[in-house]
Write a protein that holds these residues in place. Structure first.
Motif: not given
Length: 310
Positions: A262-267
């Motif tokens: 999830v956080l990888t794609f939140a950048m």
């Protein structure tokens, strides 16, 4: 936690604001920003990509299972889906559709992600950063150059044939460098230390110079919040990570890998869209504005997602 997110995002904002100030004071003009972007695209970025990809642990990539499928698959699908919607539903040109697709399908994992993910997940974050870097540099960038060459023969080179556009794409240093590094990694050949340190010196200037040049362009063209920019920021900062969350749940990933996905794609959006828009002289104002507003918005969106996935 907010301190870590700000620590990863604020250097991007500060670099852009310094470029904005330099242009505002009359110290830099558009031609100089173009020269900076050309240096980044032809020299600094290829060296940075080779350096980054060559550091990837081959075993991590080969044994990453469903996690790798989500990272690689959703990055490619989000790029292709955005391109299709932008090109055929909203009737944008090939160039603008490509830049918007790259803004959404290319999170700034190598720059922002490496700082945030490393703090949250330690050495295990190398897997997400590596998978995202390989996908961007080996899959997305060649597609982007192919599409831009087909719509910008005067600035990208090549003839009207698709084979010429494809050949031109794979002649670009920014495409060749990561591909060469990827093959190097798969062959298991260690990079000589002398080459390693030599590439790193200029490569490390990529992010700062690119964002400084983006600030110059932002000042000269003024930030804009039109439908394309707002849509890009919402899709990049909110929709993409939420869909990644759903995919991770469907794949029954462990809570650790779900949170990392999830956080990888939140950048926020990566600065390469500013460099490319400046080269083709199209969509420059929208590209610079998208990176700026996406970066600012990521302070809130990443903080919320970190809290929700904890």
């Amino acid at each position: 936690m907010l301190e870590i997110i700000c620590g990863a995002v604020f250097p991007i904002v500060v670099s852009m604001m310094l470029g904005y100030l330099g242009a505002f004071l009359g110290m830099f003009n558009r031609d100089q920003a173009t020269a900076m972007n050309r240096m980044v695209l032809k020299f600094a970025l290829p060296m940075d990509l080779f350096f980054g990809v060559s550091k990837i642990d081959r075993s991590l990539i080969l044994n990453s299972g469903h996690f790798a499928t989500i990272i690689i698959g959703w990055m490619i699908v989000s790029f292709l889906l955005t391109y299709w919607l932008s090109r055929f539903v909203f009737k944008r040109s090939v160039s603008l559709a490509t830049l918007q697709a790259l803004a959404i399908g290319n999170p700034s994992v190598p720059f922002v992600g490496s700082a945030v993910l490393k703090f949250l997940f330690g050495v295990k974050s190398a897997l997400a950063v590596s998978l995202a870097s390989v996908t961007i540099n080996v899959a997305l960038i060649p597609m982007v150059f192919f599409l831009l060459a087909s719509d910008n023969q005067e600035t990208m080179g090549g003839s009207g044939k698709w084979t010429s556009h494809l050949a031109h794409a794979f002649k670009q240093p920014v495409v060749l460098a990561p591909l060469a590094a990827f093959v190097w990694v798969l062959l298991g050949i260690p990079v000589p230390k002398l080459l390693d340190t030599s590439l790193a010196m200029l490569g490390k200037t990529t992010g700062g110079v690119a964002m400084f040049a983006a600030g110059i362009l932002l000042c000269l063209m003024k930030p804009v919040l039109n439908k394309m920019v707002v849509t890009s920021v919402l899709l990049r900062n909110v929709v993409a990570p939420l869909i990644a969350w759903g995919l991770a749940l469907a794949a029954h990933l462990s809570p650790f890998y779900l949170r990392e996905a999830v956080l990888t794609f939140a950048m926020p959006s990566a600065s390469i869209i500013v460099i490319l828009s400046n080269q083709i002289k199209k969509g420059e104002r929208e590209a610079a504005s998208t990176v700026f507003f996406s970066t600012i918005a990521s302070i809130v969106s990443m903080g919320v997602l970190i809290a929700l996935t904890s």
